[in-house]
Design a protein around this motif. Structure first.
Motif, mmCIF file in Angstrom:
data_model
loop_
_atom_site.group_PDB
_atom_site.id
_atom_site.type_symbol
_atom_site.label_atom_id
_atom_site.label_comp_id
_atom_site.label_asym_id
_atom_site.label_seq_id
_atom_site.Cartn_x
_atom_site.Cartn_y
_atom_site.Cartn_z
ATOM 1 N N SER A 31 0.817 -1.219 0.000
ATOM 2 C CA SER A 31 0.000 0.000 0.000
ATOM 3 C C SER A 31 0.847 1.264 0.000
ATOM 4 O O SER A 31 0.311 2.358 -0.189
ATOM 5 C CB SER A 31 -0.939 0.012 1.211
ATOM 6 N N THR A 32 2.155 1.136 0.201
ATOM 7 C CA THR A 32 3.018 2.317 0.080
ATOM 8 C C THR A 32 3.039 2.822 -1.357
ATOM 9 O O THR A 32 3.256 4.007 -1.597
ATOM 10 C CB THR A 32 4.453 1.989 0.522
ATOM 11 N N GLY A 33 2.823 1.924 -2.314
ATOM 12 C CA GLY A 33 2.819 2.328 -3.714
ATOM 13 C C GLY A 33 1.478 2.158 -4.395
ATOM 14 O O GLY A 33 1.196 2.804 -5.404
ATOM 15 N N SER A 35 -2.568 2.456 -4.551
ATOM 16 C CA SER A 35 -3.721 3.175 -4.023
ATOM 17 C C SER A 35 -4.923 2.245 -3.866
ATOM 18 O O SER A 35 -5.628 2.275 -2.854
ATOM 19 C CB SER A 35 -4.078 4.336 -4.946
ATOM 20 N N ARG A 76 -0.307 5.069 -6.323
ATOM 21 C CA ARG A 76 -0.544 6.279 -5.529
ATOM 22 C C ARG A 76 -0.146 7.548 -6.269
ATOM 23 O O ARG A 76 -0.680 8.621 -5.983
ATOM 24 C CB ARG A 76 0.188 6.192 -4.191
ATOM 25 N N ASP A 77 0.792 7.424 -7.176
ATOM 26 C CA ASP A 77 1.174 8.577 -7.985
ATOM 27 C C ASP A 77 0.196 8.677 -9.161
ATOM 28 O O ASP A 77 0.177 7.798 -10.028
ATOM 29 C CB ASP A 77 2.598 8.418 -8.509
ATOM 30 N N ALA A 125 8.658 12.136 -4.378
ATOM 31 C CA ALA A 125 7.701 11.781 -3.328
ATOM 32 C C ALA A 125 7.254 10.330 -3.457
ATOM 33 O O ALA A 125 7.165 9.595 -2.464
ATOM 34 C CB ALA A 125 6.488 12.710 -3.393
ATOM 35 N N PHE A 126 6.978 9.902 -4.691
ATOM 36 C CA PHE A 126 6.536 8.521 -4.913
ATOM 37 C C PHE A 126 7.663 7.545 -4.594
ATOM 38 O O PHE A 126 7.434 6.469 -4.028
ATOM 39 C CB PHE A 126 6.067 8.355 -6.360
ATOM 40 N N ARG A 128 10.001 7.941 -2.360
ATOM 41 C CA ARG A 128 10.082 7.835 -0.901
ATOM 42 C C ARG A 128 8.990 6.914 -0.365
ATOM 43 O O ARG A 128 9.225 6.108 0.546
ATOM 44 C CB ARG A 128 9.965 9.221 -0.266
ATOM 45 N N GLN A 129 7.787 7.017 -0.939
ATOM 46 C CA GLN A 129 6.700 6.141 -0.513
ATOM 47 C C GLN A 129 7.046 4.672 -0.754
ATOM 48 O O GLN A 129 6.822 3.815 0.111
ATOM 49 C CB GLN A 129 5.419 6.488 -1.270
ATOM 50 N N ARG A 132 9.366 3.000 1.747
ATOM 51 C CA ARG A 132 8.849 2.764 3.101
ATOM 52 C C ARG A 132 8.390 1.338 3.317
ATOM 53 O O ARG A 132 8.240 0.894 4.454
ATOM 54 C CB ARG A 132 7.689 3.718 3.397
ATOM 55 N N SER A 133 8.147 0.583 2.243
ATOM 56 C CA SER A 133 7.590 -0.771 2.375
ATOM 57 C C SER A 133 8.489 -1.691 3.183
ATOM 58 O O SER A 133 8.022 -2.609 3.855
ATOM 59 C CB SER A 133 7.339 -1.377 0.994
#
Length: 217
Positions: A31-33, A35, A76-77, A125-126, A128-129, A132-133
C-alpha cells in the motif's frame, strides 16, 4: 490464486473455495505504492467488481468453474498509468478440468506468477513512498490456509536469475559489437575499393585526353 476443494461440503455450484490476490514476495506492505486494486470477477458472481483500498489485496469466493479474472492496480502517484493484468482462477491440477479422485486431494491448487513493475522516472515523493515498504509491518492474508501455502521466493534464486540475465545481455552485446565491427570493416573495404576504382578511372581519362598527333612545317 489458491483454490481448495470443499470435500463433503461441496455442492453442484460450490466445489472449491479460492482466493485471488496481489501480494509482495515476502509480505511487504504494497500500500506504500498501491492506491487500490480492482478485481473483475466472472459476471455470475454477486458484485463481480471488487475494489480494495487497503491490504491484503485479496478476494475469497466459492465456485465450481475456472475463469479469467482481470486485476487493475492503481498507483498512488496519479502520473503513473494503472497496471492491468489477467489471471486464471485454477481449481484443478494441470491437465485436469473436473472432479476426479485425483483432484479431490486436500492439497491446494496454487496458480501464482511473479512479476516486477519498474518505474523508470518516479517522482521524488513517490520514490520515498515505495522505499517505506521495507520498514512497515508485514502483511498476511485474511485466510490462514492461504497464508500457509504462499510460495516463497528466495533471494539466492533471484540472484541466480539476475546473473543469468546479465550473462545473456553481455553475450548479446558482445555479438552486436562484433557484427558492428565486421560491418565497419566491410564498409571501409568497399570505400577503399571505390577510391581505387575512381583513381584508376581518372588516370585513364587523363591518358586518353593527351593522346593524338601534331604536324608542322
Amino acid at each position: 490464486s489458491i483454490a481448495f476443494f470443499l470435500g463433503k461440503k461441496a455442492d453442484e455450484y460450490h466445489t472449491h473455495r479460492w482466493t485471488l490476490y496481489v501480494r509482495s514476495p515476502n509480505g511487504e506492505d504494497l500500500s506504500t505504492g498501491i492506491s487500490k486494486v480492482v478485481f473483475q470477477l466472472h459476471p455470475s458472481f454477486p458484485q463481480p467488481v471488487r475494489e480494495l483500498t487497503a491490504p491484503p489485496f485479496e478476494v475469497t469466493e466459492k465456485g465450481w468453474g475456472e475463469f479469467e479474472a482481470t486485476i487493475r492496480i492503481v498507483w498512488r502517484d496519479p502520473g503513473e498509468k494503472a497496471t492491468v493484468l489477467t489471471h486464471g482462477i485454477k481449481l484443478y491440477p494441470p491437465g485436469l478440468t473436473q472432479i476426479t479422485p485425483a483432484t479431490t486431494s486436500k492439497e491446494p491448487v496454487v496458480h501464482e506468477f511473479y512479476d516486477e513493475v519498474v518505474f523508470t522516472d518516479p517522482t521524488e515523493a513517490f520514490h520515498r513512498q515505495l522505499m517505506r515498504s521495507s520498514v512497515l509491518p508485514r502483511i498476511q492474508s485474511h485466510e490462514p490456509t492461504v497464508q500457509e501455502n504462499f510460495p516463497t521466493y528466495a533471494d539466492e534464486e533471484d540472484f541466480k536469475a539476475l546473473l543469468a540475465a546479465q550473462k545473456f545481455l553481455e553475450d548479446e552485446l558482445r555479438d552486436v559489437k562484433d557484427r558492428i565491427m565486421k560491418a565497419d570493416m566491410a564498409r571501409e573495404e568497399i570505400e577503399e575499393a571505390l577510391r581505387v576504382a575512381a583513381t584508376a578511372k581518372a588516370s585513364s581519362s587523363q591518358s586518353g585526353g593527351k593522346s593524338g598527333s601534331s604536324s608542322g612545317k
